[in-house]
Design an enzyme around this catalytic site. Structure first.
Site, PDB file in Angstrom:
ATOM      1  N   CYS A 155      34.952  -6.111 -37.143  1.00  0.00           N
ATOM      2  CA  CYS A 155      35.476  -5.906 -38.472  1.00  0.00           C
ATOM      3  C   CYS A 155      34.307  -4.546 -39.041  1.00  0.00           C
ATOM      4  O   CYS A 155      33.246  -4.732 -38.984  1.00  0.00           O
ATOM      5  CB  CYS A 155      35.112  -6.833 -39.363  1.00  0.00           C
ATOM      6  SG  CYS A 155      35.165  -6.822 -41.231  1.00  0.00           S
TER       7      CYS A 155
ATOM      8  N   ALA B 286      29.210  -3.617 -39.993  1.00  0.00           N
ATOM      9  CA  ALA B 286      30.124  -4.049 -39.075  1.00  0.00           C
ATOM     10  C   ALA B 286      29.911  -5.431 -38.384  1.00  0.00           C
ATOM     11  O   ALA B 286      28.469  -5.714 -38.415  1.00  0.00           O
ATOM     12  CB  ALA B 286      30.607  -2.881 -37.967  1.00  0.00           C
ATOM     13  N   LYS B 287      30.515  -5.996 -37.810  1.00  0.00           N
ATOM     14  CA  LYS B 287      30.316  -7.030 -37.067  1.00  0.00           C
ATOM     15  C   LYS B 287      31.437  -7.404 -36.177  1.00  0.00           C
ATOM     16  O   LYS B 287      32.614  -7.042 -36.366  1.00  0.00           O
ATOM     17  CB  LYS B 287      30.078  -8.417 -37.949  1.00  0.00           C
ATOM     18  CG  LYS B 287      29.037  -9.423 -37.307  1.00  0.00           C
ATOM     19  CD  LYS B 287      27.749  -8.791 -37.402  1.00  0.00           C
ATOM     20  CE  LYS B 287      26.676  -9.982 -36.906  1.00  0.00           C
ATOM     21  NZ  LYS B 287      25.280  -9.517 -37.037  1.00  0.00           N
ATOM     22  N   GLY B 288      31.122  -8.131 -35.069  1.00  0.00           N
ATOM     23  CA  GLY B 288      32.343  -8.457 -34.139  1.00  0.00           C
ATOM     24  C   GLY B 288      32.082  -9.770 -33.482  1.00  0.00           C
ATOM     25  O   GLY B 288      30.935 -10.222 -33.231  1.00  0.00           O
TER      26      GLY B 288
ATOM     27  N   ASP C 102      23.613  -9.884 -30.896  1.00  0.00           N
ATOM     28  CA  ASP C 102      23.786 -10.921 -31.957  1.00  0.00           C
ATOM     29  C   ASP C 102      23.735 -12.509 -31.002  1.00  0.00           C
ATOM     30  O   ASP C 102      23.516 -12.515 -30.087  1.00  0.00           O
ATOM     31  CB  ASP C 102      25.023 -10.731 -32.732  1.00  0.00           C
ATOM     32  CG  ASP C 102      24.891 -11.301 -34.078  1.00  0.00           C
ATOM     33  OD1 ASP C 102      24.393 -11.038 -34.934  1.00  0.00           O
ATOM     34  OD2 ASP C 102      25.459 -12.625 -34.189  1.00  0.00           O
TER      35      ASP C 102
END
Ligand code: NAD
Length: 434
Positions: free
Chosen positions: A78, A123-125, A164
């Site tokens: 995202c 962002a993050k995934g 992460d």
């Protein structure tokens, strides 16, 4: 501003508040966002833009497992907002990864980068998988296929992942290599949190814990409390918690309790952090540590102390236990350790909270330094990294504190106000492309 709270693209139950879960990460983030937006009198159009992620990609990741069978995993990336620069945010591998969580974390990254004023968006995934049950080969194949599936968003100018939950520098090396193979040349600025040997930054490993120490030091100075002798309780003795504890101890603080997933230890005379770190190095966890008395994680949070550092999980301070928190300062090393409902209770008790988007922004700040060093092809000493980190964290703390006293709001609301005003200013200047 009447329509400020209207939902935009999300499906909202008519009795939304009753169904709003205290622990839904996206709603928790939005509750804080809405409050700050209201105080800023944010234009309704900009409000709508900032309440929605720019892009969310969902991909299927077919992988040949060691058994010879094909498994298909789901991956998400995202990009919440890229108005201020390339999207920045980690990739996590976990069975409970969800779109709501990824969206919330991507929004958090947007506000975090803006609060410390580094030129990145958020962002993050994530990949829904259980890495603890997978071999290194399987993890590498998942990583490379996921990278390949989202390759159109990746790039040093567009989207820069980092480690992460359950991903690390090894995984970042695979992401960087896969991307580089696709474009035909080495691009080390496409990820951060890489091994130092391939362009990682010195000081990155310690950066988040160092940022916690620096913001705590500023908070104590503001409250007129000496750092020397300040009692500190730390939940989570991993990268963030142990390093923050070590650096706080070096500043004269007394670390009276520490914990990890196996439970905690309380010792009023003070725990030798280096000794505890060596124990964890040898035994993996704090189980059996034996210094002081054992204590459960829930009870540890309620210990009387000057500083409480939740540095493990989200949603540990809730409406159920906030009234029992006896710390004077809470430094949020973890992302989202306090629920929106608990904020008001802590405020009422006069607890000074250094919010996550400020307290733990040291990591993304040194990630930014890594990207700058990669792009410049010129590497800094650890001292230079630490000095520049200190300057950014101390400035950001000061700006948030100033806003908090100007508007008579807590540090969390002030942090959101500062970041949202920075992001919305860029949107106003750029305008809406039609
Ligand atoms: P880590 O995996 O190194 O350490 C996590 C620690 O929490 C471990 O000691 C683990 O045993 C403990 N833990 C797990 N479950 C627990 C439980 N139920 N009760 C108590 N302790 C528990 O992770 P980390 O990198 O230190 O990250 C910790 C938090 O900080 C996370 O919320 C992460 O998102 C956030 N954070 C990390 C960074 C970073 O640069 N590492 C940056 C920003 C935010």
């Amino acid at each position: 501003m009447a329509d400020l709270r209207l939902p935009t693209n999300s499906i909202v139950h008519p009795d939304k508040d009753r169904f709003l879960s205290e622990v839904n990460p996206f709603e928790a983030m939005m509750a804080r966002f809405d409050r700050a937006a209201e105080l800023l009198d944010l234009e309704p159009g900009i409000y709508k833009v900032l309440r929605n992620p720019e892009k969310t990609i969902i991909v299927s990741i077919p992988v040949m497992m060691d058994s010879g069978e094909v498994e298909v995993f789901t991956g998400i990336r995202c990009l919440y907002n890229t108005s201020r620069g390339p999207a920045k945010g980690g990739i996590r591998f976990a069975p409970n990864v969800s779109i709501d969580e990824v969206k919330a974390l991507a929004a958090w990254m947007t506000w975090k980068c803006a609060v410390v004023n580094i030129p990145f968006g958020g962002a993050k995934g994530g990949v829904i998988c259980d890495p603890l049950k997978m071999s290194m080969g399987e993890l590498e194949r998942v990583t490379r296929r996921y990278t390949s599936a989202i390759i159109s968003t990746l790039g040093p100018d567009s989207d820069v992942p980092a480690p992460d939950v359950n991903t690390n520098e090894r995984v970042m090396a695979w992401v960087m290599d896969t991307y580089s193979m696709h474009v035909g040349h080495t691009v080390n600025a496409v990820t951060t949190g890489k091994p130092v040997a391939m362009g990682g930054s010195l000081g990155r490993r310690e950066a988040t814990g160092r940022g916690c120490m620096l913001t705590t030091r500023e908070a104590l100075a503001h409250l007129g409390m000496p750092m020397k002798g300040a009692t500190v309780v730390v939940q989570g003795f991993g990268n963030v918690g142990s390093i923050a504890a070590e650096l706080m101890q070096a500043e004269g603080c007394k670390i009276i309790a520490i914990s990890d997933r196996t439970g905690g230890w309380v010792h009023r005379k003070g725990i030798d952090v280096k000794h505890a770190m060596a124990y964890v190095q040898e035994h993996t966890t704090l189980e059996g540590y034996g210094v002081g008395e054992p204590i459960a994680n829930e009870a540890l949070l309620e210990l009387e102390c000057d500083v409480l550092l939740p540095a493990a999980l989200e949603n540990v301070i809730t409406t159920k236990n906030a009234a029992n928190i006896r710390a004077k300062v809470v430094c949020e090393g973890a992302n989202g350790p306090t629920t929106a409902g608990a904020d008001a209770i802590l405020d009422e008790k006069g607890v000074f909270v250094i919010p996550d988007i400020l307290a733990n922004a040291g990591g993304v700040t040194v990630s930014y330094f890594e990207w700058v060093q990669n792009r410049g092809g010129y590497y800094w000493s650890e001292q230079v990294v630490n000095d520049r980190l200190k300057e950014i964290m101390v400035n950001a703390f000061g700006e948030v504190l100033k806003l908090s006293s100007q508007h008579k709001v807590n540090m969390r609301t002030a942090s959101y106000m500062l970041s949202i005003s920075r992001v919305s200013m860029v949107h106003k200047l750029r305008g809406i492309y039609a």
